[in-house]
Motif scaffolding. Structure first.
Motif, PDB file in Angstrom:
ATOM      1  N   LEU A 136      19.954  -0.123  24.317  1.00 10.87           N
ATOM      2  CA  LEU A 136      20.248  -0.984  23.155  1.00 10.87           C
ATOM      3  C   LEU A 136      19.183  -2.059  22.986  1.00 10.87           C
ATOM      4  CD1 LEU A 136      24.107  -1.376  23.576  1.00 10.87           C
ATOM      5  CD2 LEU A 136      22.890   0.059  21.945  1.00 10.87           C
ATOM      6  N   ALA A 137      18.725  -2.645  24.115  1.00 16.87           N
ATOM      7  CA  ALA A 137      17.662  -3.656  24.022  1.00 16.87           C
ATOM      8  C   ALA A 137      16.380  -3.052  23.508  1.00 16.87           C
ATOM      9  CB  ALA A 137      17.440  -4.293  25.400  1.00 16.87           C
ATOM     10  N   TRP A 138      16.131  -1.786  23.937  1.00 16.10           N
ATOM     11  CA  TRP A 138      14.911  -1.123  23.443  1.00 16.10           C
ATOM     12  C   TRP A 138      14.961  -0.898  21.940  1.00 16.10           C
ATOM     13  CZ3 TRP A 138      14.085   3.873  21.417  1.00 16.10           C
ATOM     14  CH2 TRP A 138      12.765   4.247  21.320  1.00 16.10           C
ATOM     15  N   TRP A 139      16.146  -0.471  21.447  1.00 13.68           N
ATOM     16  CA  TRP A 139      16.283  -0.282  19.997  1.00 13.68           C
ATOM     17  C   TRP A 139      16.104  -1.601  19.253  1.00 13.68           C
ATOM     18  CZ3 TRP A 139      15.747   3.845  17.337  1.00 13.68           C
ATOM     19  CH2 TRP A 139      16.037   5.074  17.876  1.00 13.68           C
ATOM     20  N   SER A 140      16.658  -2.676  19.815  1.00 14.20           N
ATOM     21  CA  SER A 140      16.495  -3.992  19.177  1.00 14.20           C
ATOM     22  C   SER A 140      15.043  -4.416  19.157  1.00 14.20           C
ATOM     23  CB  SER A 140      17.352  -5.024  19.914  1.00 14.20           C
ATOM     24  OG  SER A 140      17.169  -6.306  19.367  1.00 14.20           O
ATOM     25  N   LYS A 141      14.338  -4.139  20.291  1.00  9.75           N
ATOM     26  CA  LYS A 141      12.918  -4.514  20.345  1.00  9.75           C
ATOM     27  C   LYS A 141      12.107  -3.705  19.337  1.00  9.75           C
ATOM     28  CE  LYS A 141      11.297  -5.287  24.411  1.00  9.75           C
ATOM     29  NZ  LYS A 141      10.802  -5.070  25.772  1.00  9.75           N
ATOM     30  N   CYS A 142      12.445  -2.387  19.198  1.00  9.45           N
ATOM     31  CA  CYS A 142      11.726  -1.563  18.202  1.00  9.45           C
ATOM     32  C   CYS A 142      11.920  -2.104  16.794  1.00  9.45           C
ATOM     33  CB  CYS A 142      12.211  -0.109  18.298  1.00  9.45           C
ATOM     34  SG  CYS A 142      11.669   0.740  19.797  1.00  9.45           S
ATOM     35  N   ALA A 143      13.164  -2.466  16.468  1.00  5.54           N
ATOM     36  CA  ALA A 143      13.425  -3.024  15.138  1.00  5.54           C
ATOM     37  C   ALA A 143      12.660  -4.321  14.932  1.00  5.54           C
ATOM     38  CB  ALA A 143      14.930  -3.265  14.962  1.00  5.54           C
ATOM     39  N   HIS A 144      12.594  -5.165  16.030  1.00  2.00           N
ATOM     40  CA  HIS A 144      11.856  -6.422  15.899  1.00  2.00           C
ATOM     41  C   HIS A 144      10.372  -6.167  15.703  1.00  2.00           C
ATOM     42  CE1 HIS A 144      10.864 -10.607  16.450  1.00  2.00           C
ATOM     43  NE2 HIS A 144      10.056 -10.306  17.453  1.00  2.00           N
ATOM     44  N   ARG A 145       9.831  -5.188  16.473  1.00  2.00           N
ATOM     45  CA  ARG A 145       8.409  -4.866  16.300  1.00  2.00           C
ATOM     46  C   ARG A 145       8.117  -4.325  14.913  1.00  2.00           C
ATOM     47  NH1 ARG A 145       7.150  -1.768  22.053  1.00  2.00           N
ATOM     48  NH2 ARG A 145       7.200  -3.649  23.398  1.00  2.00           N
ATOM     49  N   LYS A 146       9.049  -3.493  14.412  1.00  2.98           N
ATOM     50  CA  LYS A 146       8.854  -2.964  13.059  1.00  2.98           C
ATOM     51  C   LYS A 146       8.826  -4.094  12.033  1.00  2.98           C
ATOM     52  CE  LYS A 146      10.783   0.301   9.751  1.00  2.98           C
ATOM     53  NZ  LYS A 146      11.874   1.243   9.483  1.00  2.98           N
ATOM     54  N   GLY A 147       9.743  -5.082  12.189  1.00  2.00           N
ATOM     55  CA  GLY A 147       9.736  -6.227  11.274  1.00  2.00           C
ATOM     56  C   GLY A 147       8.453  -7.004  11.358  1.00  2.00           C
ATOM     57  N   ARG A 148       7.950  -7.188  12.617  1.00  2.00           N
ATOM     58  CA  ARG A 148       6.692  -7.927  12.739  1.00  2.00           C
ATOM     59  C   ARG A 148       5.522  -7.162  12.129  1.00  2.00           C
ATOM     60  NH1 ARG A 148       5.565 -10.097  18.598  1.00  2.00           N
ATOM     61  NH2 ARG A 148       5.640  -7.879  19.026  1.00  2.00           N
ATOM     62  N   ARG A 149       5.535  -5.810  12.317  1.00  2.00           N
ATOM     63  CA  ARG A 149       4.450  -5.037  11.695  1.00  2.00           C
ATOM     64  C   ARG A 149       4.490  -5.147  10.172  1.00  2.00           C
ATOM     65  NH1 ARG A 149       5.777  -1.181  15.760  1.00  2.00           N
ATOM     66  NH2 ARG A 149       7.001   0.002  14.256  1.00  2.00           N
ATOM     67  N   GLU A 150       5.705  -5.078   9.627  1.00  2.00           N
ATOM     68  CA  GLU A 150       5.804  -5.207   8.173  1.00  2.00           C
ATOM     69  C   GLU A 150       5.353  -6.599   7.713  1.00  2.00           C
ATOM     70  OE1 GLU A 150       9.767  -4.277   7.174  1.00  2.00           O
ATOM     71  OE2 GLU A 150       9.552  -2.092   7.516  1.00  2.00           O
ATOM     72  N   SER A 151       5.677  -7.650   8.494  1.00  2.00           N
ATOM     73  CA  SER A 151       5.242  -9.000   8.134  1.00  2.00           C
ATOM     74  C   SER A 151       3.731  -9.103   8.174  1.00  2.00           C
ATOM     75  CB  SER A 151       5.883 -10.010   9.073  1.00  2.00           C
ATOM     76  OG  SER A 151       7.282  -9.971   8.983  1.00  2.00           O
ATOM     77  N   ARG A 152       3.141  -8.470   9.226  1.00  2.00           N
ATOM     78  CA  ARG A 152       1.666  -8.512   9.289  1.00  2.00           C
ATOM     79  C   ARG A 152       1.039  -7.751   8.133  1.00  2.00           C
ATOM     80  NH1 ARG A 152       2.591  -7.961  14.976  1.00  2.00           N
ATOM     81  NH2 ARG A 152       2.284  -5.715  14.838  1.00  2.00           N
ATOM     82  N   ARG A 153       1.657  -6.597   7.777  1.00  2.00           N
ATOM     83  CA  ARG A 153       1.109  -5.864   6.632  1.00  2.00           C
ATOM     84  C   ARG A 153       1.174  -6.698   5.348  1.00  2.00           C
ATOM     85  NH1 ARG A 153       4.470  -1.400   8.515  1.00  2.00           N
ATOM     86  NH2 ARG A 153       3.283  -0.031   9.899  1.00  2.00           N
ATOM     87  N   GLU A 154       2.322  -7.356   5.162  1.00  2.00           N
ATOM     88  CA  GLU A 154       2.443  -8.200   3.965  1.00  2.00           C
ATOM     89  C   GLU A 154       1.419  -9.329   3.977  1.00  2.00           C
ATOM     90  OE1 GLU A 154       6.424  -9.517   3.887  1.00  2.00           O
ATOM     91  OE2 GLU A 154       7.291  -7.520   3.490  1.00  2.00           O
ATOM     92  N   LYS A 206       0.847  -1.182   0.000  1.00  2.00           N
ATOM     93  CA  LYS A 206       0.000   0.000   0.000  1.00  2.00           C
ATOM     94  C   LYS A 206       0.885   1.234   0.000  1.00  2.00           C
ATOM     95  CE  LYS A 206      -3.751   2.240   2.530  1.00  2.00           C
ATOM     96  NZ  LYS A 206      -4.614   2.181   3.737  1.00  2.00           N
ATOM     97  N   GLY A 207       0.726   2.083  -0.989  1.00  2.00           N
ATOM     98  CA  GLY A 207       1.570   3.267  -1.097  1.00  2.00           C
ATOM     99  C   GLY A 207       2.782   3.006  -1.973  1.00  2.00           C
ATOM    100  N   ARG A 208       3.849   3.767  -1.731  1.00  2.00           N
ATOM    101  CA  ARG A 208       5.057   3.640  -2.543  1.00  2.00           C
ATOM    102  C   ARG A 208       5.807   2.372  -2.185  1.00  2.00           C
ATOM    103  NH1 ARG A 208       7.499   9.807  -2.408  1.00  2.00           N
ATOM    104  NH2 ARG A 208       5.712  10.833  -3.412  1.00  2.00           N
ATOM    105  N   ILE A 209       6.252   1.647  -3.224  1.00  2.00           N
ATOM    106  CA  ILE A 209       6.934   0.376  -2.999  1.00  2.00           C
ATOM    107  C   ILE A 209       8.279   0.582  -2.331  1.00  2.00           C
ATOM    108  CG2 ILE A 209       8.026   0.359  -5.272  1.00  2.00           C
ATOM    109  CD1 ILE A 209       7.544  -2.662  -5.351  1.00  2.00           C
ATOM    110  N   LEU A 210       8.919   1.758  -2.533  1.00  2.00           N
ATOM    111  CA  LEU A 210      10.233   2.005  -1.938  1.00  2.00           C
ATOM    112  C   LEU A 210      10.161   2.194  -0.425  1.00  2.00           C
ATOM    113  CD1 LEU A 210      11.964   4.354  -4.541  1.00  2.00           C
ATOM    114  CD2 LEU A 210      12.389   1.935  -4.115  1.00  2.00           C
ATOM    115  N   LYS A 211       8.944   2.294   0.130  1.00  6.75           N
ATOM    116  CA  LYS A 211       8.819   2.342   1.571  1.00  6.75           C
ATOM    117  C   LYS A 211       9.087   0.981   2.196  1.00  6.75           C
ATOM    118  CE  LYS A 211       5.311   4.409   3.347  1.00  6.75           C
ATOM    119  NZ  LYS A 211       3.905   4.796   3.594  1.00  6.75           N
ATOM    120  N   TYR A 212       9.019  -0.079   1.370  1.00  6.28           N
ATOM    121  CA  TYR A 212       9.121  -1.437   1.905  1.00  6.28           C
ATOM    122  C   TYR A 212      10.335  -2.203   1.384  1.00  6.28           C
ATOM    123  CZ  TYR A 212       4.273  -0.147   2.760  1.00  6.28           C
ATOM    124  OH  TYR A 212       3.150   0.502   3.153  1.00  6.28           O
ATOM    125  N   VAL A 213      10.782  -1.952   0.151  1.00  4.79           N
ATOM    126  CA  VAL A 213      11.943  -2.638  -0.426  1.00  4.79           C
ATOM    127  C   VAL A 213      12.854  -1.588  -1.061  1.00  4.79           C
ATOM    128  CG1 VAL A 213      10.740  -4.812  -0.828  1.00  4.79           C
ATOM    129  CG2 VAL A 213      10.680  -3.061  -2.575  1.00  4.79           C
TER     130      VAL A 213
END
Length: 264
Positions: free
Chosen positions: A225-243, A58-65
């Motif tokens: 550092l753990a918080w940043w890692s958790k944010c990156a993991h949550r972002k990956g999970r959100r992107e997986s759910r969007r896909e 949804k939206g511009r493809i460069l936002k995701y790849v």
């Protein structure tokens, strides 16, 4: 089904279908369309093109790849689409030329999008580098403070030791010189030792406090550092759910289209 009750099949209804592949980023048009054909023939074509196209975002493809992945998707999709066109008996060379011309015409738009993507990535990297540098400076500053505190503590301990040795030498001298002043000198020495002991305990407590502060600072850095890692993991999970949702919507739309065509 209703067709079976009437003694009919989809082929008897002479319905035809086509596949529309979204390609707005590459050629500027809404989609690439396949020739019309029967349902049992269009389904394998749809699966092949869907696999070549990949997820539809949804939206511009460069936002995701990234741009390189986008270019690989286009090359794979183009080859699969031309293969489908050839299997349907169409002029592959003519379609290739038309798509290449549209691809070249839409080149400036893609270049602007890629420049925007590059600027955004560079800005993100700059922000991350500044944060890392700030954390490193803070860690070095705390380490410097701890080392300075340790140096001060050692210096005070040495001073106390020198003071004790001088006091003991003075006491011995006084004992040899005046026997009657020995008791008073002993009291003064005891008071000096007690004061030195209190001073040593005070500096020891101060050193322990500084060590605890350093440990808390290190714990905070690790949590960050753990918080940043958790944010990156949550972002990956959100992107997986969007896909997953995008694939589910695409499949649902295809099923609805098939069901609508079946009813027609």
């Amino acid at each position: 089904s209703a067709l079976e009750e009437q003694g009919l099949t989809i082929r008897d209804m002479k319905s035809s279908f086509r596949v529309d592949v979204p390609t707005q980023y590459w050629i500027g048009t809404t989609s690439m369309k396949t020739p019309h054909t029967m349902l049992e023939e269009i389904l394998p074509i749809w699966r092949r093109l869907r696999e070549a196209r990949g997820p539809i975002y949804k939206g511009r493809i460069l936002k995701y790849v990234g741009p390189l992945d986008v270019q690989r998707i286009w090359e794979k999709l183009l080859e699969e689409y031309l293969a489908v066109i050839g299997e349907c008996g169409k002029d592959v060379c003519a379609h290739r030329s038309r798509l290449q011309r549209l691809f070249d015409l839409h080149g400036p738009t893609r270049e602007r999008a890629e420049r925007t993507w590059n600027r955004a990535r560079m800005a993100e990297e700059d922000v991350l580098e500044r944060r890392v540098a700030r954390l490193e400076r803070s860690g070095r500053h705390r380490e410097t403070l701890c080392m300075a505190a340790e140096d001060r503590l050692q210096h005070h301990i040495l001073r106390i030791e020198r003071r004790e040795r001088a006091s003991m030498a003075s006491e011995e001298k006084r004992q040899r010189a005046l026997a009657r002043a020995g008791a008073r000198a002993l009291d003064r020495d005891r008071r000096a030792l007690a004061a030195a002991d209190r001073e040593a305990r005070r500096w020891q407590r101060q050193g322990e406090t500084m060590e605890r502060d350093a440990a808390r600072c290190l714990t905070r850095v690790r949590r960050l550092l753990a918080w940043w890692s958790k944010c990156a993991h949550r972002k990956g999970r959100r992107e997986s759910r969007r896909e997953a949702k995008a694939r589910a919507r695409t499949a649902l739309q295809a099923e609805r289209a098939a069901a609508q065509a079946a009813r027609e």
